[in-house]
Design a protein around this motif. Sequence first.
Motif, PDB file in Angstrom:
ATOM      1  N   ARG A   1      20.914  31.286  61.030  1.00  0.00           N
ATOM      2  CA  ARG A   1      20.398  32.356  60.181  1.00  0.00           C
ATOM      3  C   ARG A   1      20.490  33.739  60.828  1.00  0.00           C
ATOM      4  O   ARG A   1      20.707  34.738  60.151  1.00  0.00           O
ATOM      5  CB  ARG A   1      18.938  32.062  59.824  1.00  0.00           C
ATOM      6  CG  ARG A   1      18.757  30.864  58.914  1.00  0.00           C
ATOM      7  CD  ARG A   1      19.445  31.078  57.578  1.00  0.00           C
ATOM      8  NE  ARG A   1      19.210  29.971  56.643  1.00  0.00           N
ATOM      9  CZ  ARG A   1      19.755  29.896  55.443  1.00  0.00           C
ATOM     10  NH1 ARG A   1      20.581  30.846  55.029  1.00  0.00           N
ATOM     11  NH2 ARG A   1      19.487  28.874  54.656  1.00  0.00           N
ATOM     12  N   GLU A   2      20.308  33.783  62.140  1.00  0.00           N
ATOM     13  CA  GLU A   2      20.233  35.099  62.780  1.00  0.00           C
ATOM     14  C   GLU A   2      20.491  34.960  64.279  1.00  0.00           C
ATOM     15  O   GLU A   2      20.262  33.901  64.858  1.00  0.00           O
ATOM     16  CB  GLU A   2      18.843  35.703  62.539  1.00  0.00           C
ATOM     17  CG  GLU A   2      18.658  37.119  63.050  1.00  0.00           C
ATOM     18  CD  GLU A   2      17.242  37.618  62.823  1.00  0.00           C
ATOM     19  OE1 GLU A   2      16.881  38.655  63.420  1.00  0.00           O
ATOM     20  OE2 GLU A   2      16.478  36.963  62.061  1.00  0.00           O
ATOM     21  N   ILE A   3      20.994  36.024  64.891  1.00  0.00           N
ATOM     22  CA  ILE A   3      21.079  36.111  66.345  1.00  0.00           C
ATOM     23  C   ILE A   3      20.068  37.164  66.794  1.00  0.00           C
ATOM     24  O   ILE A   3      20.113  38.316  66.352  1.00  0.00           O
ATOM     25  CB  ILE A   3      22.485  36.498  66.836  1.00  0.00           C
ATOM     26  CG1 ILE A   3      23.507  35.421  66.465  1.00  0.00           C
ATOM     27  CG2 ILE A   3      22.481  36.721  68.346  1.00  0.00           C
ATOM     28  CD1 ILE A   3      23.386  34.135  67.240  1.00  0.00           C
TER      29      ILE A   3
ATOM     30  N   ARG B   1      29.396  32.843  63.296  1.00  0.00           N
ATOM     31  CA  ARG B   1      29.146  33.811  62.231  1.00  0.00           C
ATOM     32  C   ARG B   1      27.814  33.483  61.566  1.00  0.00           C
ATOM     33  O   ARG B   1      27.425  32.304  61.494  1.00  0.00           O
ATOM     34  CB  ARG B   1      30.279  33.783  61.194  1.00  0.00           C
ATOM     35  CG  ARG B   1      31.641  34.024  61.835  1.00  0.00           C
ATOM     36  CD  ARG B   1      32.751  34.127  60.823  1.00  0.00           C
ATOM     37  NE  ARG B   1      34.047  34.312  61.469  1.00  0.00           N
ATOM     38  CZ  ARG B   1      35.167  34.613  60.822  1.00  0.00           C
ATOM     39  NH1 ARG B   1      35.157  34.755  59.497  1.00  0.00           N
ATOM     40  NH2 ARG B   1      36.300  34.765  61.472  1.00  0.00           N
ATOM     41  N   LEU B   2      27.129  34.496  61.106  1.00  0.00           N
ATOM     42  CA  LEU B   2      25.856  34.271  60.445  1.00  0.00           C
ATOM     43  C   LEU B   2      26.056  33.384  59.224  1.00  0.00           C
ATOM     44  O   LEU B   2      27.067  33.481  58.516  1.00  0.00           O
ATOM     45  CB  LEU B   2      25.220  35.593  60.042  1.00  0.00           C
ATOM     46  CG  LEU B   2      24.827  36.535  61.197  1.00  0.00           C
ATOM     47  CD1 LEU B   2      24.089  37.747  60.659  1.00  0.00           C
ATOM     48  CD2 LEU B   2      23.981  35.816  62.237  1.00  0.00           C
ATOM     49  N   ASN B   3      25.097  32.484  58.993  1.00  0.00           N
ATOM     50  CA  ASN B   3      25.092  31.516  57.895  1.00  0.00           C
ATOM     51  C   ASN B   3      26.098  30.386  58.067  1.00  0.00           C
ATOM     52  O   ASN B   3      26.311  29.596  57.146  1.00  0.00           O
ATOM     53  CB  ASN B   3      25.292  32.206  56.534  1.00  0.00           C
ATOM     54  CG  ASN B   3      24.138  33.128  56.206  1.00  0.00           C
ATOM     55  OD1 ASN B   3      22.979  32.733  56.326  1.00  0.00           O
ATOM     56  ND2 ASN B   3      24.452  34.354  55.804  1.00  0.00           N
ATOM     57  N   ASP B   4      26.724  30.302  59.267  1.00  0.00           N
ATOM     58  CA  ASP B   4      27.554  29.135  59.574  1.00  0.00           C
ATOM     59  C   ASP B   4      26.696  27.880  59.657  1.00  0.00           C
ATOM     60  O   ASP B   4      25.518  27.938  60.041  1.00  0.00           O
ATOM     61  CB  ASP B   4      28.253  29.309  60.927  1.00  0.00           C
ATOM     62  CG  ASP B   4      29.603  29.997  60.805  1.00  0.00           C
ATOM     63  OD1 ASP B   4      30.102  30.132  59.678  1.00  0.00           O
ATOM     64  OD2 ASP B   4      30.161  30.401  61.853  1.00  0.00           O
TER      65      ASP B   4
ATOM     66  N   GLN C   1      31.627  37.119  58.365  1.00  0.00           N
ATOM     67  CA  GLN C   1      32.253  38.068  59.294  1.00  0.00           C
ATOM     68  C   GLN C   1      31.853  37.713  60.738  1.00  0.00           C
ATOM     69  O   GLN C   1      30.734  37.256  60.973  1.00  0.00           O
ATOM     70  CB  GLN C   1      31.809  39.500  58.982  1.00  0.00           C
ATOM     71  CG  GLN C   1      32.256  40.016  57.629  1.00  0.00           C
ATOM     72  CD  GLN C   1      33.765  40.158  57.548  1.00  0.00           C
ATOM     73  OE1 GLN C   1      34.407  40.617  58.506  1.00  0.00           O
ATOM     74  NE2 GLN C   1      34.333  39.761  56.412  1.00  0.00           N
ATOM     75  N   PRO C   2      32.748  37.933  61.709  1.00  0.00           N
ATOM     76  CA  PRO C   2      32.389  37.668  63.116  1.00  0.00           C
ATOM     77  C   PRO C   2      31.158  38.479  63.529  1.00  0.00           C
ATOM     78  O   PRO C   2      30.938  39.592  63.059  1.00  0.00           O
ATOM     79  CB  PRO C   2      33.634  38.129  63.885  1.00  0.00           C
ATOM     80  CG  PRO C   2      34.742  38.055  62.894  1.00  0.00           C
ATOM     81  CD  PRO C   2      34.142  38.395  61.567  1.00  0.00           C
TER      82      PRO C   2
END
Length: 723
Positions: A327-329, A372-375, A402-403
């Motif tokens: 979800r998030e970094i 990537r987010l949501n991977d 997106q990367p």
Amino acid sequence: MTTDIEQQITALTERLHHLNYQYYQRDVSEVSDQEFDQMLAELQRLEKEYPQFAQPNSPTQRVGGTITKQFPTALHKYPMLSLGNTYSEADLREFDERVRRGLEGAEFAYVCELKFDGVAMSLTYENGQLTQGVTRGDGTRGDVVTNNVRTIKNLPLHLRQAPDIKHPTEMEVRGEIFMPLTVFAELNAEREANGEALLANPRNAASGALKLQDSALVAERRLRFYAYSFLMPGRSIFPTHSASLEAMQTWGLPVSDTWRLCHSITEVLDFVHEWDKKRFTLPVATDGIVIKVDDFRQQELLGYTSKSPRWAIAYKYPAEAGRTRLREIQYQVGRTGAVTPVALLDPVPLAGTVVKRASVHNANQIAALDLRLNDMVFVEKGGEIIPKITGVDLSARLPESQPIVYPTTCPACNTPLIRPAGEAHFRCPNDRGCPPQLKAKLEHYVSRKALDIDGLGAETVGRFFDLGLVADAATLYDLPAKAGEIAQLERMGEKSVQRLVAGLEQSKQVPFERVLFGLGIRYVGETVAEKLAAHYRTVEALEQATATELAAVPEVGGVIAESVAAWFQEPTNRDLVERLRTAGVQLALTGEAPQAASNRLEGLTFVLSGVFEQHSRDELQALIQAHGGKVTGSISKKLSYLVAGDKMGPAKREKATELKVPIISETDLLAMLPSETEAETDPLDVLSGPAADVQDLGIPPVSAGSASFPDKSSGTGQQGSLF
């Protein structure tokens, strides 16, 4: 008189052995920590004064301090074979069928033991005394690490002789040395705070500790041992493996208390299923179950293949992995400014816990995984401890993804990040204004291994920082003047404030080396702080040292030296030290400095390189300094001598030859010193000063880390190899 001294040493030795057994094997504390430490200190004093009466397996060996320049190897009297292993329950049933056929239908039973991740070890006991410790090596020959295993506190240096079950005159105990998970977590937290690479898992940490040349450093790693079998010349004195396990416990050897006697493969599988999840509640890394035929005569009938016994097998649990959404970094700033990315995940059950966060380590790993987010990502627990992302389910990737772009500024203070050459982490250089760094420095200063200020834990000091009550270590000593204000805070009150004020006052007696560690200089851990404090003795001398001079101090080296020199060159840091001095903090070693033995080496400068036969590098440095010489870490035209030991790097030899610096041996150096009749002081007396003092003389009962394993020998585990 000498007879009285010998009897006193023997009595103290036996008493301390008994207390160790009571504490580590039976969880019983018969005396206070202070009383134990006093007895141990007295024994050490007597052994130093009367070394002819010291016993090889004295309790003082637990502290370490022996330098092993290189580890010799030894042949195993009984080969240490590996176990066949499987991940399949069907294979266990096939194993059971093979055993049944091999025993031609006779009744038999199994012993099931948990298999934990450690270092297989062979220990030789002669007349009940530990005489040798050898690693598994290649199964035929291993490294002799006796001095290091003697520091393991739950490992008996001499066996108890039970009247009904006498131990063999000669026996070889097989077992596993491991690092408890709590110790591993503390060690990695310290390494992270010092900007060092994290250790991969407890097994690697234990293996690395056993290869350290200084046994005092091994003692600091708090390793533990479990025995799982023993061998002796001729036939075993017991009919079954289960009986031998019980006997080893009677002799004082730590044995896992979770083994079980099973009378069918159904009971074996029940044991396997029971510990599938339950093992994650243990404070030691485990990865499977070892199943052995219990009866020794039946083991002989079944025999061996060329690599493993036919009467035993290891079942290994599959590595637990989960699939969840990233979800998030989140970017965290540590005490040294390192910016560490942490993945925030949809909750996923994994290895007995619900995982919501996972380590991503650094920008390189984000790029390598193409996160990537949501991977949808795959998550495992590294060493069944630290959750980590191991891959991405590309088939589920969203088209618009997106990367991830790594930040260029600090997420806390917006300062542009830097990435020092050769480092994986981006860092925030604003070490005097970045709030997370400042708070982490305060938390480090009050931590247990530093100033250990009673009433000021990490949570409390962090709260005070957020309220503006403290800004750095020196401002902590202004808190007593704010006692009234603090007492009004929620969850504080007058008693808490009194405890805090008393704790601050007591911290002014904390030794210089712990204060130096508490300053939080990058790369300066406990050991380096002790070495620097012993070498320079005062903070003023340390402030004036150049990086080259610092690099010559044992255990320091170039990178650490540059960091220390740079820290003391900062006016803000010097001001902090001055304010701590005003507050009354210890910034010098107490007691007299070692007296110079002679001025024979005055005006001479030496570089020590390689491994030496007669003395450790620490001892040679102390000898040079005791006779007026200096030791440096780099070769230049001004250098007087390069002292060359075994395995010296060719670069130093080439540079010394190029600059025409004389290259001498250890024997040549010692020949330059006064003879015993010339010297007023024994050259090695210098080693009894602070430079060689053991900092922690005691083996205090360690406070319980958890109800199931209070840092003692109860718990569980099993071998990585059978023999």
